[in-house]
Motif scaffolding. Structure first.
Motif, PDB file in Angstrom:
ATOM      1  N   GLY A   1      -4.454   1.457  -6.616  1.00 19.64           N
ATOM      2  CA  GLY A   1      -4.069   0.630  -5.478  1.00 19.64           C
ATOM      3  C   GLY A   1      -2.667   0.916  -4.997  1.00 19.64           C
ATOM      4  O   GLY A   1      -2.280   0.494  -3.906  1.00 19.64           O
ATOM      5  N   SER A   2      -1.888   1.594  -5.822  1.00 21.66           N
ATOM      6  CA  SER A   2      -0.531   1.979  -5.440  1.00 21.66           C
ATOM      7  C   SER A   2      -0.155   3.223  -6.230  1.00 21.66           C
ATOM      8  O   SER A   2      -0.874   3.641  -7.138  1.00 21.66           O
ATOM      9  CB  SER A   2       0.460   0.841  -5.723  1.00 21.66           C
ATOM     10  OG  SER A   2       0.653   0.685  -7.114  1.00 21.66           O
TER      11      SER A   2
ATOM     12  N   ARG B   1      -6.564  -3.930  -3.559  1.00 24.66           N
ATOM     13  CA  ARG B   1      -5.528  -4.962  -3.726  1.00 24.66           C
ATOM     14  C   ARG B   1      -5.471  -5.437  -5.174  1.00 24.66           C
ATOM     15  O   ARG B   1      -4.389  -5.688  -5.718  1.00 24.66           O
ATOM     16  CB  ARG B   1      -5.801  -6.142  -2.786  1.00 24.66           C
ATOM     17  CG  ARG B   1      -5.487  -5.870  -1.327  1.00 24.66           C
ATOM     18  CD  ARG B   1      -5.458  -7.164  -0.526  1.00 24.66           C
ATOM     19  NE  ARG B   1      -6.746  -7.837  -0.529  1.00 24.66           N
ATOM     20  CZ  ARG B   1      -7.702  -7.619   0.374  1.00 24.66           C
ATOM     21  NH1 ARG B   1      -7.507  -6.729   1.344  1.00 24.66           N
ATOM     22  NH2 ARG B   1      -8.846  -8.279   0.321  1.00 24.66           N
TER      23      ARG B   1
ATOM     24  N   ALA C   1      -3.717  -2.842  -7.189  1.00 24.26           N
ATOM     25  CA  ALA C   1      -2.277  -2.889  -6.919  1.00 24.26           C
ATOM     26  C   ALA C   1      -1.627  -4.037  -7.683  1.00 24.26           C
ATOM     27  O   ALA C   1      -0.506  -3.902  -8.196  1.00 24.26           O
ATOM     28  CB  ALA C   1      -2.037  -3.044  -5.416  1.00 24.26           C
TER      29      ALA C   1
END
Length: 431
Positions: free
Chosen positions: A407-408, A363, A366
């Motif tokens: 995270g992404s 998280r 991200a």
């Protein structure tokens, strides 16, 4: 004098009417005033309004702390009155200053001192009022400033330093020391015949209040810093062509990002905040949004200076931009890789496999992704010569981005675009 006194009347209609009459009078007849007379008006009539308001707020804050946050409706009404009065009066002072700027411009430093005195206060509402008034002054009077007057940006830098979030009370463990000392006192009181349970409850309540105020102060300062970042960007966007590269560099010295990153990298502090749990109600890392916003604003400002370089002839900005991009990528990669594992005892072999990051770390990555994407885009936007000269410096970081977890998919997509459009052609030409 009666009009001045009525500006502090508890009845909103009378208070606002008195302020309007006072400032209408000054607006209507101010063109007859000389600079010395204006100086007396500001020093003897206008500035004392804010001295009274700030003093009243200080007393209100002390009362709140002493009562352990027990507040009644009357006190809330009084606080609302103070903020309404302060907000309206600051707006009127700024408008008055702008209207008679040709005469009163030597008083600019005093007006800025007034505004920054509100910004520096550890009170989000007052600081917000000060920042709003500062932007109002810049938007209305900025076009009148000569280059030397734009050195006032230093006042924003000072306000930024004065409002850096402070977690020292928690990181130092002072709240635990207080608890230990108080528990010691509790034992003595038990020997004197007083019920220990009641004393422990009182000490625990005091400890909770101290923690509450420490966390509240840090949150307030973080919120003020975000408002300052927005104000800086708004002022820069309005007067990008008027502010020199030198003064813009003063604006963007990223003390905010550095301080926020230092706090976010303090694993001991983060552990203590997590242990305190619901009492803090802070994200982990605690200043991640502030760090991201600060880095992003610095990137935008530096890119604008580099774009306008043909106008100001300043080469320092490009070096600063390269350094900042390098810093952002290093921070992201260190976060993704985590802390190096400790060597295990005995004959157990040390694993060299990368351990997948947990959900919390994912998280965080991200949340950092947007700044990294902006950084990669800023690097790609460098001129061919500058990009080629700095590629050797960036290449290990780009390799790190390829190998680390994310995270992404945003970072990977931006990295792929950069490798195909900028890095690939450079490598092909070198073959």
């Amino acid at each position: 004098m009666q009009v001045y006194q009525n500006s502090f009347d508890l009845r909103p209609d009378i208070r606002q009417s008195a302020l309007q009459v006072l400032f209408d009078t000054l607006r209507n007849y101010g063109h007859h005033f000389s600079l010395p007379l204006w100086e007396k008006v500001f020093d003897s009539v206008l500035f004392p309004i804010f001295d009274s308001v700030r003093h009243a707020v200080d007393l209100s804050g002390e009362t709140l702390q002493g009562q352990g946050l027990e507040n009644d409706i009357a006190e809330l009404d009084q606080e609302a009155w103070l903020y309404e009065t302060c907000k309206l009066a600051l707006q009127l002072v700024v408008d008055l200053f702008v209207k008679f700027y040709d005469t009163v411009n030597p008083l600019l430093e005093k007006v800025l001192t007034l505004l920054t005195s509100f910004i520096k206060r550890p009170h989000q509402s007052l600081a917000g009022i000060g920042i709003t008034a500062f932007v109002r002054l810049m938007s209305n009077a900025g076009s009148l400033f000569i280059e030397t007057k734009w050195e006032i940006v230093v006042s924003l830098k000072e306000a930024t330093k004065a409002t850096l979030p402070d977690f020292s009370y928690i990181s130092s463990g002072a709240y635990l020391d207080n608890a230990t000392s108080e528990n010691g006192n509790s034992s003595r009181r038990q020997d004197n015949g007083e019920p220990r349970g009641s004393a422990d409850h009182d000490f625990e309540g005091l400890r909770a209040r101290n923690l509450y105020f420490a966390i509240g102060d840090a949150k307030c300062r973080a919120a003020v810093q975000l408002l300052l970042i927005q104000a800086v960007m708004e002022i820069h966007n309005m007067y990008r062509a008027h502010i020199s590269a030198k003064n813009t560099l003063v604006l963007l010295k990223h003390v905010v990002a550095c301080h926020a990153h230092k706090v976010n990298s303090d694993t001991d502090l983060r552990s203590k905040l997590q242990e305190l749990g619901s009492m803090t109600q802070m994200q982990d890392p605690p200043l991640l949004r502030l760090e991201n916003e600060s880095y992003h604003s610095c990137l935008v400002l530096l890119q604008n200076i580099v774009t306008d370089r043909h106008r100001n002839g300043d080469l320092e900005a490009e070096a600063c931009l390269v350094d900042l991009c390098n810093e952002v990528l290093e921070v992201y990669i260190r976060t993704a890789m985590g802390q190096p594992g400790e060597a295990s005892s005995g004959a157990q072999p040390i694993s060299h496999w990368l351990i997948p990051v947990g959900s919390a770390k994912r998280r965080e990555l991200a949340a950092r992704a947007s700044v990294v994407v902006s950084t990669l885009q800023a690097i790609s936007a460098l001129g061919d010569t500058s990009f080629g000269n700095n590629l050797a410096r960036f290449f290990p970081l780009l390799a790190g981005l390829i190998s680390c977890e994310h995270g992404s998919s945003e970072v990977q997509s931006a990295l792929s675009d950069m490798l195909s459009t900028r890095v690939g052609p450079v490598l092909l030409r070198a073959c």
